[in-house]
Scaffold this motif. Structure first.
Motif, PDB file in Angstrom:
ATOM      1  N   HIS A 116       0.906  -1.176  -0.156  1.00 47.95           N
ATOM      2  CA  HIS A 116       0.036  -0.066   0.049  1.00 47.95           C
ATOM      3  C   HIS A 116       0.762   1.192   0.019  1.00 47.95           C
ATOM      4  O   HIS A 116       1.556   1.572   0.957  1.00 47.95           O
ATOM      5  CB  HIS A 116      -1.065   0.037   1.081  1.00 47.95           C
ATOM      6  CG  HIS A 116      -1.537   1.221   1.402  1.00 47.95           C
ATOM      7  ND1 HIS A 116      -2.717   1.632   0.799  1.00 47.95           N
ATOM      8  CD2 HIS A 116      -1.479   2.355   2.179  1.00 47.95           C
ATOM      9  CE1 HIS A 116      -3.389   2.654   0.809  1.00 47.95           C
ATOM     10  NE2 HIS A 116      -2.458   3.255   2.086  1.00 47.95           N
ATOM     11  N   VAL A 151       1.464   4.717   0.902  1.00 47.87           N
ATOM     12  CA  VAL A 151       0.852   5.668   1.888  1.00 47.87           C
ATOM     13  C   VAL A 151       0.525   7.058   1.310  1.00 47.87           C
ATOM     14  O   VAL A 151       1.671   7.555   0.350  1.00 47.87           O
ATOM     15  CB  VAL A 151       2.091   5.853   3.033  1.00 47.87           C
ATOM     16  CG1 VAL A 151       1.675   7.221   3.867  1.00 47.87           C
ATOM     17  CG2 VAL A 151       2.317   4.490   3.818  1.00 47.87           C
ATOM     18  N   THR A 152      -0.425   7.615   1.388  1.00 50.02           N
ATOM     19  CA  THR A 152      -0.959   8.781   1.082  1.00 50.02           C
ATOM     20  C   THR A 152      -1.089   9.815   2.303  1.00 50.02           C
ATOM     21  O   THR A 152      -0.887   9.256   3.428  1.00 50.02           O
ATOM     22  CB  THR A 152      -2.392   8.833   0.410  1.00 50.02           C
ATOM     23  OG1 THR A 152      -3.361   8.661   1.366  1.00 50.02           O
ATOM     24  CG2 THR A 152      -2.398   7.871  -0.412  1.00 50.02           C
ATOM     25  N   GLU A 193      -3.629  11.502   3.236  1.00 50.82           N
ATOM     26  CA  GLU A 193      -4.727  11.105   3.963  1.00 50.82           C
ATOM     27  C   GLU A 193      -4.599   9.892   5.120  1.00 50.82           C
ATOM     28  O   GLU A 193      -5.252   9.813   5.965  1.00 50.82           O
ATOM     29  CB  GLU A 193      -5.768  10.622   3.351  1.00 50.82           C
ATOM     30  CG  GLU A 193      -6.416  11.892   2.273  1.00 50.82           C
ATOM     31  CD  GLU A 193      -5.369  12.491   1.238  1.00 50.82           C
ATOM     32  OE1 GLU A 193      -4.600  11.359   0.748  1.00 50.82           O
ATOM     33  OE2 GLU A 193      -5.557  13.476   0.465  1.00 50.82           O
ATOM     34  N   ASP A 194      -3.665   9.242   4.898  1.00 52.81           N
ATOM     35  CA  ASP A 194      -3.388   7.946   5.712  1.00 52.81           C
ATOM     36  C   ASP A 194      -2.834   8.587   7.115  1.00 52.81           C
ATOM     37  O   ASP A 194      -2.969   7.778   8.014  1.00 52.81           O
ATOM     38  CB  ASP A 194      -2.291   7.067   5.175  1.00 52.81           C
ATOM     39  CG  ASP A 194      -2.873   6.296   3.849  1.00 52.81           C
ATOM     40  OD1 ASP A 194      -4.147   6.260   4.072  1.00 52.81           O
ATOM     41  OD2 ASP A 194      -2.292   5.743   2.959  1.00 52.81           O
ATOM     42  N   LEU A 225       0.629   8.732   7.964  1.00 55.75           N
ATOM     43  CA  LEU A 225       1.461   7.810   8.305  1.00 55.75           C
ATOM     44  C   LEU A 225       2.912   8.207   8.046  1.00 55.75           C
ATOM     45  O   LEU A 225       2.869   8.916   7.111  1.00 55.75           O
ATOM     46  CB  LEU A 225       1.470   6.462   7.924  1.00 55.75           C
ATOM     47  CG  LEU A 225       0.094   5.667   8.327  1.00 55.75           C
ATOM     48  CD1 LEU A 225      -0.164   4.506   7.526  1.00 55.75           C
ATOM     49  CD2 LEU A 225       0.035   5.540   9.635  1.00 55.75           C
ATOM     50  N   VAL A 266       1.856  -0.185  12.002  1.00 55.99           N
ATOM     51  CA  VAL A 266       0.352  -0.389  11.341  1.00 55.99           C
ATOM     52  C   VAL A 266      -0.132  -1.257  11.961  1.00 55.99           C
ATOM     53  O   VAL A 266       0.142  -2.565  11.769  1.00 55.99           O
ATOM     54  CB  VAL A 266      -0.035   0.074   9.888  1.00 55.99           C
ATOM     55  CG1 VAL A 266      -1.442  -0.027   9.538  1.00 55.99           C
ATOM     56  CG2 VAL A 266       0.766   1.497   9.700  1.00 55.99           C
ATOM     57  N   ARG A 289      -6.000  -2.284  10.177  1.00 55.22           N
ATOM     58  CA  ARG A 289      -5.869  -1.258   9.213  1.00 55.22           C
ATOM     59  C   ARG A 289      -5.168  -1.781   7.896  1.00 55.22           C
ATOM     60  O   ARG A 289      -5.483  -1.470   6.644  1.00 55.22           O
ATOM     61  CB  ARG A 289      -5.261  -0.203   9.721  1.00 55.22           C
ATOM     62  CG  ARG A 289      -5.232   1.017   8.843  1.00 55.22           C
ATOM     63  CD  ARG A 289      -4.707   2.324   9.653  1.00 55.22           C
ATOM     64  NE  ARG A 289      -5.055   3.492   8.723  1.00 55.22           N
ATOM     65  CZ  ARG A 289      -4.446   4.685   9.068  1.00 55.22           C
ATOM     66  NH1 ARG A 289      -3.238   4.910  10.004  1.00 55.22           N
ATOM     67  NH2 ARG A 289      -4.538   5.944   8.397  1.00 55.22           N
ATOM     68  N   PHE A 343      -6.668  -1.608   3.978  1.00 51.65           N
ATOM     69  CA  PHE A 343      -5.786  -0.832   3.032  1.00 51.65           C
ATOM     70  C   PHE A 343      -5.810  -1.996   1.735  1.00 51.65           C
ATOM     71  O   PHE A 343      -5.767  -1.439   0.577  1.00 51.65           O
ATOM     72  CB  PHE A 343      -4.328  -0.711   3.473  1.00 51.65           C
ATOM     73  CG  PHE A 343      -4.028   0.588   3.954  1.00 51.65           C
ATOM     74  CD1 PHE A 343      -4.790   1.705   4.056  1.00 51.65           C
ATOM     75  CD2 PHE A 343      -3.364   0.599   5.032  1.00 51.65           C
ATOM     76  CE1 PHE A 343      -4.630   2.816   4.754  1.00 51.65           C
ATOM     77  CE2 PHE A 343      -2.734   1.688   5.915  1.00 51.65           C
ATOM     78  CZ  PHE A 343      -3.681   2.916   5.762  1.00 51.65           C
TER      79      PHE A 343
END
Length: 223
Positions: free
Chosen positions: A95, A97-98, A100-101, A103, A109, A113, A117
């Motif tokens: 995944h 990471v954006t 919005e995440d 992180l 994580v 979650r 994802f």
């Protein structure tokens, strides 16, 4: 290696358990394959159509459980945010990471979650394949291979500008030509060994419906 495989196995069991709970919950609510609930229809596509020996449009398919296992094996399951071979912050099953995440690299994580994802990324890859292939009918293994491709490289890299030969093959309904265009082996401008192996496996899935890891096959069976 054993520890990594054990983690993948546990992750896979959690994923199957979650799906089973969702199915039972839907049954308790009286939903069926004829229900109008989109999530329930998506759930049934996987179980009902996975082994149907006919080509169907991508929009009528969902990625098979076998392909999910392959993707977890190829991507690995990472619980801490890391940078992939291209330098992108990544976690879970590949995944990206954006913002919005929320992180950062090094952050841990939880498994739930990571499952969220993975499921969302799979849906996006399935939708991408449906958009790219249009009315092209696909066997389950062909669909699975294309979902893996979209998941691995992103829909943008499969655009007519970036992948003209693949898109031309799809437009011509030329399955042999499509198979020849499933090699995506560069990351950040360099050939990545892991992508070479994954591309070989993806092509074998598309052409032969063989989900086995070619790295574990005798040389005579890899040709």
């Amino acid at each position: 290696m054993r520890e990594r495989r054990a983690r993948r196995g546990e992750f896979g069991r959690r994923l199957r358990k979650r799906k089973a709970v969702l199915a039972l919950s839907a049954g308790a609510l009286g939903l069926s394959t004829g229900a109008s609930d989109p999530a329930m229809l998506d759930w049934n596509k996987t179980t009902v159509q996975a082994n149907v020996d006919q080509r169907l449009p991508a929009g009528m398919r969902s990625v098979s459980e076998g392909m999910k296992a392959v993707m977890m094996e190829e991507e690995g399951v990472r619980y801490h945010v890391y940078r992939d071979v291209a330098g992108n912050p990544t976690v879970g099953v590949g995944h990206l990471v954006t913002a919005e995440d929320g992180l950062s690299v090094g952050q841990r994580v939880g498994q739930d979650r990571i499952l969220d994802f993975f499921e969302e990324d799979l849906k996006q890859a399935e939708s991408a394949v449906a958009r790219i292939t249009g009315d092209l009918p696909l066997y389950q293994n062909e669909f699975d291979a294309l979902v893996d491709l979209a998941f691995n490289v992103g829909e943008g890299n499969l655009s007519p500008a970036n992948s003209p030969h693949l898109r031309a093959a799809i437009a011509a309904h030329d399955y042999d030509a499509i198979a020849s265009q499933l090699d995506y082996v560069h990351a950040d401008g360099r050939v990545a060994g892991g992508l070479v192996n994954r591309s070989e496996r993806r092509t074998r899935i598309f052409e032969l419906a063989s989900y086995a890891d070619p790295r574990e096959l005798p040389a005579s069976e890899r040709a």
